[in-house]
Design a protein around this motif. Structure first.
Motif, mmCIF file in Angstrom:
data_model
loop_
_atom_site.group_PDB
_atom_site.id
_atom_site.type_symbol
_atom_site.label_atom_id
_atom_site.label_comp_id
_atom_site.label_asym_id
_atom_site.label_seq_id
_atom_site.Cartn_x
_atom_site.Cartn_y
_atom_site.Cartn_z
ATOM 1 N N ARG A 372 0.822 -1.217 0.000
ATOM 2 C CA ARG A 372 0.000 0.000 0.000
ATOM 3 C C ARG A 372 0.850 1.258 0.000
ATOM 4 N NH1 ARG A 372 -4.432 -1.266 4.729
ATOM 5 N NH2 ARG A 372 -4.369 -3.536 4.607
ATOM 6 N N GLY A 373 1.915 1.221 0.777
ATOM 7 C CA GLY A 373 2.743 2.409 0.955
ATOM 8 C C GLY A 373 3.858 2.089 1.919
ATOM 9 N N GLU A 374 4.323 3.099 2.653
ATOM 10 C CA GLU A 374 5.395 2.884 3.613
ATOM 11 C C GLU A 374 4.974 1.841 4.652
ATOM 12 O OE1 GLU A 374 7.934 5.397 6.986
ATOM 13 O OE2 GLU A 374 6.289 6.345 5.892
ATOM 14 N N GLN A 461 9.618 -0.158 -1.540
ATOM 15 C CA GLN A 461 9.995 0.404 -0.247
ATOM 16 C C GLN A 461 11.345 1.077 -0.415
ATOM 17 O OE1 GLN A 461 8.009 0.407 2.580
ATOM 18 N NE2 GLN A 461 6.488 -0.398 1.143
ATOM 19 N N VAL A 462 11.569 2.169 0.309
ATOM 20 C CA VAL A 462 12.762 2.983 0.064
ATOM 21 C C VAL A 462 13.415 3.427 1.376
ATOM 22 C CG1 VAL A 462 11.888 3.870 -2.132
ATOM 23 C CG2 VAL A 462 11.411 5.128 -0.013
ATOM 24 N N ILE A 465 15.286 8.076 0.226
ATOM 25 C CA ILE A 465 14.384 8.799 -0.683
ATOM 26 C C ILE A 465 13.120 9.124 0.095
ATOM 27 C CG2 ILE A 465 12.919 8.652 -2.748
ATOM 28 C CD1 ILE A 465 14.982 6.820 -4.000
ATOM 29 N N ARG A 466 12.645 10.335 -0.072
ATOM 30 C CA ARG A 466 11.360 10.727 0.481
ATOM 31 C C ARG A 466 10.539 11.291 -0.680
ATOM 32 N NH1 ARG A 466 11.740 11.047 6.083
ATOM 33 N NH2 ARG A 466 9.783 12.212 6.176
ATOM 34 N N PHE A 467 9.336 10.769 -0.867
ATOM 35 C CA PHE A 467 8.536 11.310 -1.966
ATOM 36 C C PHE A 467 7.053 11.359 -1.593
ATOM 37 C CE2 PHE A 467 8.525 6.760 -2.803
ATOM 38 C CZ PHE A 467 7.273 6.479 -3.330
ATOM 39 N N THR A 468 6.386 12.333 -2.159
ATOM 40 C CA THR A 468 4.939 12.473 -1.994
ATOM 41 C C THR A 468 4.281 12.365 -3.357
ATOM 42 O OG1 THR A 468 5.055 14.878 -2.185
ATOM 43 C CG2 THR A 468 5.164 13.956 0.038
ATOM 44 N N GLY A 549 7.140 8.814 7.319
ATOM 45 C CA GLY A 549 6.555 9.626 6.253
ATOM 46 C C GLY A 549 7.378 9.688 4.987
ATOM 47 N N ARG A 550 8.269 8.716 4.778
ATOM 48 C CA ARG A 550 9.119 8.737 3.578
ATOM 49 C C ARG A 550 8.330 8.484 2.297
ATOM 50 N NH1 ARG A 550 13.202 3.906 5.179
ATOM 51 N NH2 ARG A 550 13.102 5.072 7.146
ATOM 52 N N ILE A 551 7.189 7.839 2.398
ATOM 53 C CA ILE A 551 6.289 7.660 1.255
ATOM 54 C C ILE A 551 4.914 8.164 1.686
ATOM 55 C CG2 ILE A 551 5.203 6.016 -0.333
ATOM 56 C CD1 ILE A 551 7.539 4.103 0.211
ATOM 57 N N GLU A 552 4.375 9.136 0.976
ATOM 58 C CA GLU A 552 3.116 9.729 1.417
ATOM 59 C C GLU A 552 2.196 10.005 0.230
ATOM 60 O OE1 GLU A 552 1.456 13.476 4.129
ATOM 61 O OE2 GLU A 552 3.601 13.294 3.675
#
Length: 576
Positions: A372-374, A461-462, A465-468, A549-552
């Motif tokens: 789903r995400g982070e 998963q990262v 890297i931080r991305f929105t 919050g690295r993937i938002e």
């Protein structure tokens, strides 16, 4: 001569007057109502019990709720599930209650535990034969050791292997074992097999095999079987819940689709411990291309559940009644003593090694959210990857490569192997900022790679890297902001589209696995994913799950949109 003539005349007169008398009676006598003859039954009903598994992933010993090895403490608390010894007990019970039954598997018996890591494919065929499966599909992980190992596995099986949409023309060793369907003559019933046509990109199938679109292929064989008088038709697939629903809607003539690949729980019982993760009812009813009902079933993964469906067919092969559901294989089901001893014997060579404690988890690490995400498991693994080579900018991995969670308490070597069973190499590749942004656009679009047009079959998963992004925006225009770690300052900076960056990943992704990258990228070998994670845990002794919050996703969340499951992108969400 005169006597003969006399007697002949007499017989003819008797016949003539009998005919006149009978005719006169039928014409002039009152009509009498006779009871009707019993009607010929227009429809004949037949019952079948379908017992099914999928995506067991070599979990032949009992597991805990994280699908890793069950400990003594967890057993004493009643928190153990599955295992071949319990499967044997339950399958025998279900068979004994039915006059007509089939035990079917939806693929991915391979990979996922020390039984596979240590023995390769040898134990898998023993288990399938031991439980007496009637037929099995092929999963993408059946190719993890290459086609030759799969052929060796097939040579030992005592049941048919069905897969209609695989082209084995260039691989004679597999060709002699795989067939598109199998007819159970005693039941006047056929089972067609098929696999996801993304298998070439998510497995080690090699250049001698190719995979067709299963929809027209399945319909072709349905028509062929029906033309030969077979009307009761099932499929066993390794294609995923969403794609199975699409296939069911676009074909006709199949009564039940028994699925796999997406690790989907289908359930109606709200008391099941995994009900919150159910993606639909059991069975899921889909209107086929002729407007008739067809059923879809699947039974989660890891052997925690066994599917059970009782079906009634009419003489045209249509389902007219059904009942059943996934059965939780918990400790209320006793372990078959003979099989339990066999499993213990299999464990002996590696048992001491894998039970070594390497650290502790302060709380549970969750793998179920990684598509789903982070997720906390993704953060742990990618942080460990990045720490192994600090002069790299970032690390990334496919969420589908994370195969289990970690529970609070001791972490053993076996836990790590179960989480990361594929023995992937850790590698460093070079990507420009534009390459990274394009990759992220493809992943968050959850559809296909913009450049290669290859299906993207996993989220990522990262670390570093931080991305929105905004999933409500048009496809390939969803990424809002990307920041990347500067290895010298340890600070995050806005990504520069023309600048090259050093990225750590695994060799599967660098070779275009899961469609995440559009083409293979040359890499520098660094080490092994599993080993680096073990070193990371050992160096800390105690690890704590966290999200930062690295993937938002900035879009408004809608409760009616369910998250994707393993290898099952939301193909039609916001599709152009």
């Amino acid at each position: 001569m005169e006597k003969t003539f006399f007697w002949l005349t007499l017989v003819l007169n008797i016949i003539f007057f009998s005919f006149l008398t009978t005719s006169f009676y039928l014409l002039f006598s009152p009509k009498v109502s006779l009871p009707p003859l019993p009607p010929i039954l227009e429809e004949e009903f037949w019952n079948l019990t379908i017992i099914h598994t999928n995506d067991v992933h070599s979990r032949y010993d009992q597991i805990n709720s994280a699908a890793t090895d069950c400990t003594k403490e967890q057993f004493e608390a009643g928190n153990c599930y599955g295992g071949t010894a319990r499967h044997k007990t339950l399958i025998d019970r279900l068979r004994n209650k039915s006059n007509n039954s089939l035990l079917l598997d939806g693929g991915d018996q391979f990979q996922g535990s020390m039984f596979f890591t240590y023995y390769g494919v040898k134990i898998n065929s023993k288990v399938l034969n031991l439980l007496g499966y009637n037929a099995t599909a092929i999963g993408n992980h059946e190719f993890d050791k290459g086609p030759d190992s799969l052929a060796a596995h097939h040579s030992r099986l005592t049941m048919p292997i069905v897969c209609a949409n695989i082209n084995t023309t260039l691989n004679h060793s597999l060709r002699k074992y795989i067939k598109p369907y199998h007819i159970f003559k005693e039941y006047d019933l056929a089972v067609i097999g098929y696999i996801t046509n993304t298998t070439g990109g998510i497995s080690n199938a090699g250049p001698t095999l190719s995979f067709y679109d299963p929809i027209p292929t399945v319909q072709y064989y349905v028509n062929k079987l029906r033309a030969n008088g077979i009307k009761r038709i099932l499929t066993i697939s390794h294609n995923g819940y969403g794609p199975d629903k699409e296939l069911a809607a676009k074909t006709y003539g199949v009564a039940v689709h028994i699925g796999g690949h997406s690790h989907t729980l289908l359930a109606n019982d709200t008391t099941l411990p995994d009900y919150d993760h159910a993606l639909g009812p059991y069975p899921t009813v889909v209107r086929n291309a002729l407007g008739e009902d067809t059923l879809i079933v699947q039974a989660f993964w890891s052997g925690k559940y066994i599917g059970h469906l009782d079906v009634t067919f009419d003489m045209k092969g249509r389902v007219v009644n059904y009942t059943g559901g996934p059965i939780l294989v918990d400790q209320s089901i006793p372990q078959d003593p003979g099989v339990l001893e066999l499993v213990k014997k299999w464990r002996e060579p590696f048992d001491k090694y894998v039970k070594i404690v390497i650290g502790k988890a302060k709380d549970d690490f969750n793998q179920l959210n990684c598509q789903r995400g982070e997720c906390t498991m993704g953060n742990l693994i990618t942080d460990a990857m990045l720490e192994s080579r600090n002069n790299s900018h970032a690390a990334l991995m496919n969420a589908g490569g994370i195969r289990a969670s970690l529970l609070k308490g001791n972490i053993t070597r076996e836990n790590v192997i179960t989480v990361l069973p594929f023995e992937n190499s850790l590698v460093e590749i070079e990507m420009t900022g534009q390459n990274i942004t394009d990759m992220l656009e493809g992943v968050v679009s959850r559809w296909e790679n913009k450049l290669s047009r290859k299906k993207i079959t996993s989220f990522i998963q990262v670390s570093g890297i931080r991305f929105t992004y905004d999933s409500s925006r048009m496809m390939y225009d969803r990424v809002l902001e990307v920041k990347i770690r500067n290895p010298k300052t340890r600070k995050f900076e806005s990504i520069n589209l023309s600048e090259p960056y050093k990225i750590l990943t695994n060799d599967f992704i660098s070779n275009t696995g899961d469609g995440i990258l559009p083409y293979p990228i040359e890499y520098i070998p660094i080490g092994n994913e599993e080993v680096e994670v073990e070193h990371y845990i050992k160096s800390r002794c105690m690890i704590k799950p966290y999200l930062d919050g690295r993937i938002e996703d900035k879009s408004i969340k809608h409760e009616d949109i369910k998250p994707i499951n393993i290898h099952e992108p939301i193909h039609f969400r916001y599709q152009l």
